[in-house]
Motif scaffolding. Structure first.
Motif, PDB file in Angstrom:
ATOM      1  N   ALA A   1       0.711  -1.137  -0.058  1.00 51.60           N
ATOM      2  CA  ALA A   1       0.014  -0.157   0.121  1.00 51.60           C
ATOM      3  C   ALA A   1       1.022   1.276  -0.035  1.00 51.60           C
ATOM      4  O   ALA A   1       2.037   1.171   0.591  1.00 51.60           O
ATOM      5  CB  ALA A   1      -0.960   0.036   1.242  1.00 51.60           C
ATOM      6  N   ASN A   2       0.460   2.474  -0.593  1.00 49.08           N
ATOM      7  CA  ASN A   2       1.008   3.471  -0.711  1.00 49.08           C
ATOM      8  C   ASN A   2       2.237   3.627  -1.678  1.00 49.08           C
ATOM      9  O   ASN A   2       2.988   4.634  -1.555  1.00 49.08           O
ATOM     10  CB  ASN A   2       1.525   4.066   0.856  1.00 49.08           C
ATOM     11  CG  ASN A   2       0.240   4.132   1.711  1.00 49.08           C
ATOM     12  OD1 ASN A   2      -0.573   4.856   1.612  1.00 49.08           O
ATOM     13  ND2 ASN A   2       0.301   3.277   2.679  1.00 49.08           N
ATOM     14  N   ALA A   3       2.532   2.300  -2.338  1.00 55.51           N
ATOM     15  CA  ALA A   3       3.413   2.462  -3.459  1.00 55.51           C
ATOM     16  C   ALA A   3       2.624   2.736  -4.675  1.00 55.51           C
ATOM     17  O   ALA A   3       2.400   2.150  -5.601  1.00 55.51           O
ATOM     18  CB  ALA A   3       4.044   1.011  -3.603  1.00 55.51           C
ATOM     19  N   ASP A   4       2.371   4.346  -4.760  1.00 59.51           N
ATOM     20  CA  ASP A   4       1.267   4.581  -5.875  1.00 59.51           C
ATOM     21  C   ASP A   4       1.955   4.946  -7.044  1.00 59.51           C
ATOM     22  O   ASP A   4       1.312   4.851  -8.106  1.00 59.51           O
ATOM     23  CB  ASP A   4       0.408   5.737  -5.168  1.00 59.51           C
ATOM     24  CG  ASP A   4      -0.276   5.245  -4.034  1.00 59.51           C
ATOM     25  OD1 ASP A   4      -1.194   4.042  -4.232  1.00 59.51           O
ATOM     26  OD2 ASP A   4      -0.419   6.069  -2.928  1.00 59.51           O
ATOM     27  N   LEU A   5       3.303   5.500  -6.925  1.00 60.74           N
ATOM     28  CA  LEU A   5       3.853   6.027  -8.129  1.00 60.74           C
ATOM     29  C   LEU A   5       5.311   5.374  -8.377  1.00 60.74           C
ATOM     30  O   LEU A   5       5.680   4.631  -7.321  1.00 60.74           O
ATOM     31  CB  LEU A   5       4.132   7.474  -7.923  1.00 60.74           C
ATOM     32  CG  LEU A   5       3.142   8.453  -7.579  1.00 60.74           C
ATOM     33  CD1 LEU A   5       3.607   9.878  -7.239  1.00 60.74           C
ATOM     34  CD2 LEU A   5       2.055   8.715  -8.869  1.00 60.74           C
ATOM     35  N   PRO A   6       5.783   4.913  -9.399  1.00 58.93           N
ATOM     36  CA  PRO A   6       7.067   4.317  -9.815  1.00 58.93           C
ATOM     37  C   PRO A   6       8.058   4.887  -8.845  1.00 58.93           C
ATOM     38  O   PRO A   6       9.129   4.181  -8.249  1.00 58.93           O
ATOM     39  CB  PRO A   6       7.347   4.748 -11.390  1.00 58.93           C
ATOM     40  CG  PRO A   6       5.955   4.810 -11.731  1.00 58.93           C
ATOM     41  CD  PRO A   6       5.028   5.536 -10.821  1.00 58.93           C
ATOM     42  N   VAL A   7       8.224   6.324  -8.531  1.00 61.33           N
ATOM     43  CA  VAL A   7       9.178   6.834  -7.812  1.00 61.33           C
ATOM     44  C   VAL A   7       9.112   6.193  -6.345  1.00 61.33           C
ATOM     45  O   VAL A   7      10.150   6.083  -5.663  1.00 61.33           O
ATOM     46  CB  VAL A   7       9.164   8.365  -7.752  1.00 61.33           C
ATOM     47  CG1 VAL A   7       7.978   8.844  -7.242  1.00 61.33           C
ATOM     48  CG2 VAL A   7      10.391   8.975  -7.093  1.00 61.33           C
ATOM     49  N   GLU A   8       7.960   5.991  -5.705  1.00 62.82           N
ATOM     50  CA  GLU A   8       7.870   5.387  -4.836  1.00 62.82           C
ATOM     51  C   GLU A   8       8.027   4.050  -4.491  1.00 62.82           C
ATOM     52  O   GLU A   8       8.704   3.688  -3.655  1.00 62.82           O
ATOM     53  CB  GLU A   8       6.380   5.658  -4.244  1.00 62.82           C
ATOM     54  CG  GLU A   8       5.918   7.067  -3.745  1.00 62.82           C
ATOM     55  CD  GLU A   8       4.284   7.283  -3.868  1.00 62.82           C
ATOM     56  OE1 GLU A   8       4.033   8.010  -2.872  1.00 62.82           O
ATOM     57  OE2 GLU A   8       3.634   6.773  -4.453  1.00 62.82           O
ATOM     58  N   GLU A   9       7.680   3.508  -5.645  1.00 63.63           N
ATOM     59  CA  GLU A   9       8.301   2.026  -5.812  1.00 63.63           C
ATOM     60  C   GLU A   9       9.869   1.793  -5.620  1.00 63.63           C
ATOM     61  O   GLU A   9      10.335   0.950  -5.187  1.00 63.63           O
ATOM     62  CB  GLU A   9       7.675   1.231  -7.092  1.00 63.63           C
ATOM     63  CG  GLU A   9       6.067   1.200  -7.035  1.00 63.63           C
ATOM     64  CD  GLU A   9       5.568   0.539  -8.257  1.00 63.63           C
ATOM     65  OE1 GLU A   9       4.465   0.098  -8.470  1.00 63.63           O
ATOM     66  OE2 GLU A   9       6.219   0.629  -9.192  1.00 63.63           O
ATOM     67  N   ARG A  10      10.514   2.884  -6.407  1.00 58.96           N
ATOM     68  CA  ARG A  10      11.793   2.580  -6.373  1.00 58.96           C
ATOM     69  C   ARG A  10      12.468   2.903  -4.968  1.00 58.96           C
ATOM     70  O   ARG A  10      13.395   2.105  -4.578  1.00 58.96           O
ATOM     71  CB  ARG A  10      12.429   3.580  -7.493  1.00 58.96           C
ATOM     72  CG  ARG A  10      12.489   3.084  -8.879  1.00 58.96           C
ATOM     73  CD  ARG A  10      12.944   4.008  -9.997  1.00 58.96           C
ATOM     74  NE  ARG A  10      12.686   5.343  -9.932  1.00 58.96           N
ATOM     75  CZ  ARG A  10      11.719   5.865 -10.594  1.00 58.96           C
ATOM     76  NH1 ARG A  10      11.054   5.208 -11.565  1.00 58.96           N
ATOM     77  NH2 ARG A  10      11.625   7.021 -10.448  1.00 58.96           N
TER      78      ARG A  10
ATOM     79  N   VAL B   1       9.285  -4.410  -6.057  1.00 59.57           N
ATOM     80  CA  VAL B   1       7.930  -3.792  -5.169  1.00 59.57           C
ATOM     81  C   VAL B   1       6.858  -3.253  -6.349  1.00 59.57           C
ATOM     82  O   VAL B   1       7.429  -2.706  -7.331  1.00 59.57           O
ATOM     83  CB  VAL B   1       8.417  -2.693  -4.273  1.00 59.57           C
ATOM     84  CG1 VAL B   1       7.461  -1.583  -3.745  1.00 59.57           C
ATOM     85  CG2 VAL B   1       9.362  -3.120  -3.395  1.00 59.57           C
ATOM     86  N   ARG B   2       5.731  -3.643  -5.952  1.00 57.35           N
ATOM     87  CA  ARG B   2       4.524  -2.977  -6.727  1.00 57.35           C
ATOM     88  C   ARG B   2       3.666  -2.653  -5.908  1.00 57.35           C
ATOM     89  O   ARG B   2       3.438  -2.698  -4.588  1.00 57.35           O
ATOM     90  CB  ARG B   2       3.944  -4.244  -7.617  1.00 57.35           C
ATOM     91  CG  ARG B   2       4.745  -4.958  -8.621  1.00 57.35           C
ATOM     92  CD  ARG B   2       4.207  -6.131  -9.186  1.00 57.35           C
ATOM     93  NE  ARG B   2       5.046  -6.916  -9.969  1.00 57.35           N
ATOM     94  CZ  ARG B   2       4.824  -7.011 -11.144  1.00 57.35           C
ATOM     95  NH1 ARG B   2       3.774  -6.506 -11.909  1.00 57.35           N
ATOM     96  NH2 ARG B   2       5.718  -7.745 -12.075  1.00 57.35           N
ATOM     97  N   ASN B   3       2.552  -1.777  -6.413  1.00 61.73           N
ATOM     98  CA  ASN B   3       1.472  -1.637  -5.330  1.00 61.73           C
ATOM     99  C   ASN B   3       0.709  -2.623  -5.094  1.00 61.73           C
ATOM    100  O   ASN B   3       0.756  -3.500  -5.707  1.00 61.73           O
ATOM    101  CB  ASN B   3       0.377  -0.600  -6.362  1.00 61.73           C
ATOM    102  CG  ASN B   3      -0.557   0.176  -5.469  1.00 61.73           C
ATOM    103  OD1 ASN B   3      -1.761  -0.593  -5.548  1.00 61.73           O
ATOM    104  ND2 ASN B   3      -0.594   0.825  -5.000  1.00 61.73           N
ATOM    105  N   ASP B   4      -0.129  -2.459  -3.845  1.00 60.95           N
ATOM    106  CA  ASP B   4      -0.909  -3.741  -3.611  1.00 60.95           C
ATOM    107  C   ASP B   4      -1.931  -4.182  -4.258  1.00 60.95           C
ATOM    108  O   ASP B   4      -2.427  -5.318  -4.269  1.00 60.95           O
ATOM    109  CB  ASP B   4      -1.079  -3.559  -2.097  1.00 60.95           C
ATOM    110  CG  ASP B   4      -2.038  -2.322  -1.710  1.00 60.95           C
ATOM    111  OD1 ASP B   4      -2.118  -1.493  -2.700  1.00 60.95           O
ATOM    112  OD2 ASP B   4      -2.654  -2.291  -0.772  1.00 60.95           O
ATOM    113  N   THR B   5      -2.353  -3.338  -5.400  1.00 58.09           N
ATOM    114  CA  THR B   5      -3.503  -3.735  -6.182  1.00 58.09           C
ATOM    115  C   THR B   5      -2.740  -4.919  -7.133  1.00 58.09           C
ATOM    116  O   THR B   5      -3.584  -5.678  -7.291  1.00 58.09           O
ATOM    117  CB  THR B   5      -3.735  -2.460  -7.207  1.00 58.09           C
ATOM    118  OG1 THR B   5      -4.303  -1.353  -6.281  1.00 58.09           O
ATOM    119  CG2 THR B   5      -5.073  -2.870  -7.996  1.00 58.09           C
ATOM    120  N   PHE B   6      -1.680  -4.925  -7.337  1.00 63.78           N
ATOM    121  CA  PHE B   6      -1.158  -6.126  -8.056  1.00 63.78           C
ATOM    122  C   PHE B   6      -1.481  -7.413  -7.476  1.00 63.78           C
ATOM    123  O   PHE B   6      -1.305  -8.465  -8.053  1.00 63.78           O
ATOM    124  CB  PHE B   6       0.390  -5.746  -8.541  1.00 63.78           C
ATOM    125  CG  PHE B   6       0.320  -4.802  -9.616  1.00 63.78           C
ATOM    126  CD1 PHE B   6       0.232  -5.261 -11.001  1.00 63.78           C
ATOM    127  CD2 PHE B   6       0.457  -3.204  -9.459  1.00 63.78           C
ATOM    128  CE1 PHE B   6       0.261  -4.217 -12.143  1.00 63.78           C
ATOM    129  CE2 PHE B   6       0.850  -2.511 -10.553  1.00 63.78           C
ATOM    130  CZ  PHE B   6       0.517  -3.075 -11.883  1.00 63.78           C
TER     131      PHE B   6
END
Length: 322
Positions: free
Chosen positions: A71-80, A97-102
């Motif tokens: 959760a909260n990994a909403d943008l690619p920059v946040e995933e990185r 790392v991916r958004n939890d929707t995946f």
């Protein structure tokens, strides 16, 4: 190679250690993952507690691959940024790392050999993701109104409060929500509810309790409540059809997976409108409510990444179905 699968939502974290042949050899549950509130390192500390317990149960100190759906990994920059923070913990040399929707998407895609489709998750908020077997994805920022989002449980509760407040003071049309919402908290007016929320006598995070009240009021025929439910269905279909179009799946026989507490509740009005609109806009798509645990999706994504054989996916599925 061992996969360390992490599914971290705002309220809880699930961790599983999975071998390359799909055996689940360690699991643990921890607290919620909220980097915007507590900072990245403190949020990863919450993960570390559950990860440590799962690895200990598996009898290993590290894994070969981390598959984290956060959760909260909403943008690619946040995933990185989050991937770097997880990599620094030394849990595995490879970190994805991916958004939890995946996680919901991959868990619900039963066709493990060639996973393709779209998922809409409608819980506290709303988000959508799609994927193809070749690794291409479709996604949305999903960070609130500034990224064009509408709805989810929290958004529906806010809209219900808005209409109910205006109905009571005369600025808006009449709606049964005006009585139903305060009655849920044992209050006799919207003014009393507004005051209680504003002064903190009712914590703001309890607003999510009003979403089922909205659906019950809609089921009783209230036009304002029904219009809000219809709009939620419109948003679900808009997100899913855009994702299908981006992945060139709009004319294919693919699943549209529906997850999160609002969609999993199977409200008839919401279900029926989503199904009807999908038939109109993506006739070959099949709506399917996801009942699988999201941590399974994180595990399957990890097995995909390490090139595990199909029977490994099936074995992991059997574990979480048990």
């Amino acid at each position: 190679m061992t996969v360390l699968a992490i599914d971290a939502g705002n309220s809880k974290t699930d961790v599983a250690v999975v071998t390359a042949d799909g055996r689940v050899v360690g699991t643990a549950r921890g607290g919620g993952f909220q980097p915007p509130r507590v900072g990245v390192e403190a949020a990863v500390d919450v993960l570390a507690d559950a990860v440590g317990r799962a690895l200990a149960q598996a009898g290993v100190g590290t894994a070969g691959h981390v598959s984290a759906c956060l959760a909260n990994a909403d943008l690619p920059v946040e995933e990185r940024e989050l991937a770097a923070a997880l990599r620094a913990r030394g849990w595995a040399p490879a970190v994805d790392v991916r958004n939890d929707t995946f996680a919901v998407l991959r868990a619900g895609l039963l066709e493990d050999a060639e996973p393709r489709g779209v998922a809409v998750v409608c819980g506290a908020g709303v988000n959508c993701a799609g994927m193809l077997p070749d690794g291409r994805t479709a996604r949305f920022p999903a960070i609130g109104k500034i990224s064009g989002d509408w709805g989810g449980g929290g958004g529906l509760a806010e809209e219900a409060l808005w209409y109910a407040a205006r109905a009571e003071d005369g600025r808006g049309e009449a709606t049964a929500l005006m009585r139903a919402l305060p009655a849920h908290f044992g209050l006799d007016s919207m003014y009393a509810l507004i005051e209680a929320l504003h002064l903190g006598r009712i914590p703001m995070d309890r607003r999510h309790e009003l979403t089922p009240v909205l659906f019950a009021t809609a089921a009783d025929g209230d036009p304002v409540a029904r219009a809000l439910v219809d709009r939620m269905a419109d948003e679900v279909v808009a997100m899913s059809t855009v994702a299908l179009r981006r992945l060139e799946l709009l004319d294919d026989e693919v699943p549209v997976l529906l997850g999160g507490s609002v969609l999993a509740a199977r409200h008839p009005q919401l279900d029926e409108r989503v199904a009807r609109l999908l038939r109109d806009r993506a006739p070959k798509a099949t709506p399917r409510v996801v009942t699988e645990r999201p941590v399974l999706g994180a595990a399957l994504l990890g097995l995909d990444a390490i090139g595990a054989p199909p029977d490994a996916h099936a074995r992991a599925r059997r574990h979480f179905a048990g």
